[in-house]
Scaffold this active site. Structure first.
Site, PDB file in Angstrom:
ATOM      1  N   HIS A  30     -10.634  -3.974   2.643  1.00  0.00           N
ATOM      2  CA  HIS A  30     -10.652  -3.679   4.082  1.00  0.00           C
ATOM      3  C   HIS A  30     -11.558  -2.510   4.440  1.00  0.00           C
ATOM      4  O   HIS A  30     -11.714  -2.210   5.617  1.00  0.00           O
ATOM      5  CB  HIS A  30      -9.224  -3.395   4.541  1.00  0.00           C
ATOM      6  CG  HIS A  30      -8.680  -2.144   3.894  1.00  0.00           C
ATOM      7  ND1 HIS A  30      -8.442  -2.063   2.540  1.00  0.00           N
ATOM      8  CD2 HIS A  30      -8.404  -0.924   4.395  1.00  0.00           C
ATOM      9  CE1 HIS A  30      -8.032  -0.844   2.245  1.00  0.00           C
ATOM     10  NE2 HIS A  30      -7.991  -0.131   3.356  1.00  0.00           N
TER      11      HIS A  30
ATOM     12  N   GLU B  31      -6.569   4.015  -5.907  1.00  0.00           N
ATOM     13  CA  GLU B  31      -7.921   4.078  -5.341  1.00  0.00           C
ATOM     14  C   GLU B  31      -8.568   5.388  -5.770  1.00  0.00           C
ATOM     15  O   GLU B  31      -8.028   6.457  -5.510  1.00  0.00           O
ATOM     16  CB  GLU B  31      -7.810   3.998  -3.819  1.00  0.00           C
ATOM     17  CG  GLU B  31      -9.126   3.806  -3.139  1.00  0.00           C
ATOM     18  CD  GLU B  31      -9.069   4.206  -1.681  1.00  0.00           C
ATOM     19  OE1 GLU B  31      -9.900   3.722  -0.912  1.00  0.00           O
ATOM     20  OE2 GLU B  31      -8.201   5.011  -1.307  1.00  0.00           O
TER      21      GLU B  31
ATOM     22  N   ASP C  50       0.859  -1.174   0.000  1.00  0.00           N
ATOM     23  CA  ASP C  50       0.000   0.000   0.000  1.00  0.00           C
ATOM     24  C   ASP C  50       0.902   1.233   0.000  1.00  0.00           C
ATOM     25  O   ASP C  50       1.837   1.301   0.795  1.00  0.00           O
ATOM     26  CB  ASP C  50      -0.869  -0.015   1.270  1.00  0.00           C
ATOM     27  CG  ASP C  50      -2.332   0.174   0.974  1.00  0.00           C
ATOM     28  OD1 ASP C  50      -2.696   1.290   0.569  1.00  0.00           O
ATOM     29  OD2 ASP C  50      -3.103  -0.785   1.162  1.00  0.00           O
TER      30      ASP C  50
END
Ligand code: TEU
Ligand code: CA
Length: 568
Positions: free
Chosen positions: A337, A261, A99
């Site tokens: 998540h 994202e 990430d």
């Protein structure tokens, strides 16, 4: 013609380090725990793992508040453990992505500590500081923007008497991407440090928020609040594409893949620009159309299940047709998540239906174009935890802030609180964050001690160990689906997607087309048997039926939550 890259056919498995596997029984998942299950992950058929933030962090937002990019959060392990994890993953022929969280840091990061120390600090401009506005002598922040976790995006700093910007928690100050020196420091510390250690790419957090634009007030959409939804203003700002181009030049040196994202982006021209190969910004993005379904701008202010199947189809279609006829690429995912469990949201977690609807959703995912992402526990059909869990079991700042806000706003009104809790039971991020269910044992076999977050007690009926040995399990079905996806990757991964029955509220039928190959996918989204007429050309059951999610499927009816795929 778009270039062929390894990540296009990839199936990525997302790991949440805190909740995957606890190797030393301190109640917190860790890197050695992940290493110990790499063979399990490989056995699912995936080829890439994505590890959620494992960097050093005070964990206000579960590691999305990073205090040191070049270190590992000690309960998870060390940089040496990461080196070992990367090597062990590669040794199994898999790749690993991390990430990349560089819209903001933790307020404990040394950059921010320096920045806040004085107005003349050389790092003052590394974050976004603004003076107060005074309205009738009352101190006000520079604008009315609402943070992603509620409240203002501005935090007053007593020491230096200015506000700093935080699109998420106050403990997550936003970095100032306008500052060239800051960008170079980000590339070096957050990216190159790990690329040099061999990681294969990044999932890039909140990738469209780096350029904030003019920061004018957002329109008033919630008159009860002083703070307004501003996502359409701080996402996709004027310098976004330029910043990503610059960042890409670094990534290219390492041939690293990226998936960004991309929330709050209804304008497809932005999305296309991010993912177009010739633009050289990102390889692909996560669009939010599907996971935002049924929500207004205020995530939890929604009636559970207030969406209809056509909306779902439209959302899938938006992401599936994105790269049609151009050089872009897309993704397919239902969970991560930040989302509750897909069976609970899009299928049914009632005991009789959870396994069938889990398989049906697996079949749908198998057949969608783009790079496929699955989230830990999705492969065994984990579902949301029950409504009767006490609020103290919710650990996520997003969930608890929302509950607190309703509590204060309603003056502790029991009815409003009950409906807030129902919304959380439906949509909270906590559902994805409970320990992975490994075995039918205390704490789901995740840890020998009480874990940091309560395990869903349904592990007797849903755990990886049992499902490995059961050919009818959700896990076995996922494995089969991933095999099929690989076997017929042209049509499933690369084919053109077309909805057949947009208006039908019970059944979702779509085709995938690749040259002269065609697949037909028929999915029953209801808990009842549904009569169907399979389209002409696909009627020859024996010749054309590639898979059904039930045994002995009927010729002209789909069982409750049955999914079926035909191939011509
Ligand atoms: O999420 C950013 C995001 O835009 C949202 O999906 C966010 O999770 C939502 O508004 C909360 O309800 C990313 C991470 O995936 C998330 O876990 C982090 O909390 C967030 O960024 C901040 O780093
Ligand atoms: Ca541990």
């Amino acid at each position: 013609v778009a270039e062929h890259k390894w990540w296009k056919d990839g199936v990525v498995y997302q790991i949440y380090p805190a909740s995957f596997k606890d190797s030393n029984n301190d109640g917190i998942g860790d890197l050695p725990g992940i290493i110990s299950e790499l063979d399990y992950i490989k056995s699912i058929g995936v080829d890439t793992i994505w590890i959620c933030p494992m960097y050093d962090s005070p964990q206000v937002d579960m590691g999305y508040d990073i205090s040191d990019y070049e270190n590992v959060y000690p309960p998870y392990g060390t940089v040496d453990d990461m080196d070992k994890l990367i090597a062990e993953t590669h040794a199994r022929g898999m790749r690993v992505i991390l990430d990349l969280v560089v819209n903001h840091t933790s307020d404990q990061h040394k950059w921010f500590q320096e920045s806040r120390s004085s107005k003349t600090s050389p790092k003052r401009d590394w974050y976004i500081w603004r003076p107060a506005r005074y309205v009738n002598g009352i101190r006000k922040p520079p604008n009315n923007w609402m943070s992603n976790f509620g409240g203002s995006v501005w935090q007053w700093d007593e020491e230096t008497e200015e506000y700093y910007l935080h699109l998420f928690c106050p403990e997550q100050p936003d970095l100032n991407w306008e500052n060239e020196e800051t960008r170079q420091a980000i590339y070096k510390s957050a990216m190159e440090f790990w690329l040099k250690r061999g990681v294969d790419g990044f999932r890039v957090d909140t990738v469209n928020m780096y350029s904030k634009g003019s920061m004018v007030d957002a329109p008033i959409t919630d008159p009860r609040s002083e703070w307004q939804f501003a996502g359409l203003q701080y996402c996709n700002g004027p310098r976004m594409h330029e910043f990503l181009g610059e960042m890409n030049a670094i990534l290219e040196k390492y041939d690293a893949m990226t998936v960004g994202e991309c929330p709050n982006t209804p304008d497809m021209t932005h999305v296309l620009k991010y993912v177009s190969a010739q633009e050289k910004q990102l390889n692909m993005v996560f669009q939010f159309d599907v996971v935002d379904i049924g929500q207004g701008p205020y995530k939890f202010q929604t009636t559970p299940f207030n969406w209809k199947l056509p909306e779902f189809k439209k959302a899938i279609e938006t992401t599936q047709v994105l790269h049609r006829g151009n050089d872009g690429w897309t993704t397919a995912f239902l969970e991560n998540h930040d989302q509750s469990r897909s069976i609970s949201r899009f299928g049914s977690d009632a005991p009789a239906h959870r396994i069938p609807s889990g398989k049906m959703l697996a079949m749908m995912m198998m057949a969608l174009s783009g790079t496929l992402f699955i989230y830990q526990g999705q492969e065994i059909g984990m579902v949301n935890f029950p409504l009767d869990w006490d609020m103290t079991e919710y650990k996520d700042v997003d969930s608890s802030n929302y509950y607190k806000m309703v509590d204060e706003r309603s003056g502790h009104d029991e009815k409003e609180l009950a409906s807030a809790k129902a919304a959380l039971q439906h949509l909270s991020r906590d559902h994805a964050r409970v320990p992975m269910a490994w075995r039918n044992a205390a704490n789901a076999g995740f840890s020998a001690v009480k874990p940091w977050m309560r395990a869903n007690e349904d592990y007797a009926v849903c755990n990886a160990e049992q499902q490995k040995g059961d050919k009818n399990s959700v896990l076995s079905f996922w494995k089969r689906m991933i095999e099929l996806r690989r076997q017929y990757k042209d049509v499933f991964v690369h084919g053109d997607f077309d909805v057949v029955d947009m208006e039908n509220i019970d059944i979702f039928t779509f085709t995938k087309t690749w040259r002269n190959q065609k697949a037909l996918v028929v999915l029953n989204f209801t808990d009842k048997e549904q009569k169907v007429s399979i389209a002409a050309g696909f009627r020859d059951q024996k010749a054309n039926l590639l898979a059904s999610s039930v045994d002995n499927c009927a010729p002209d009816a789909l069982a409750a939550y049955e999914g079926r795929v035909y191939l011509l």
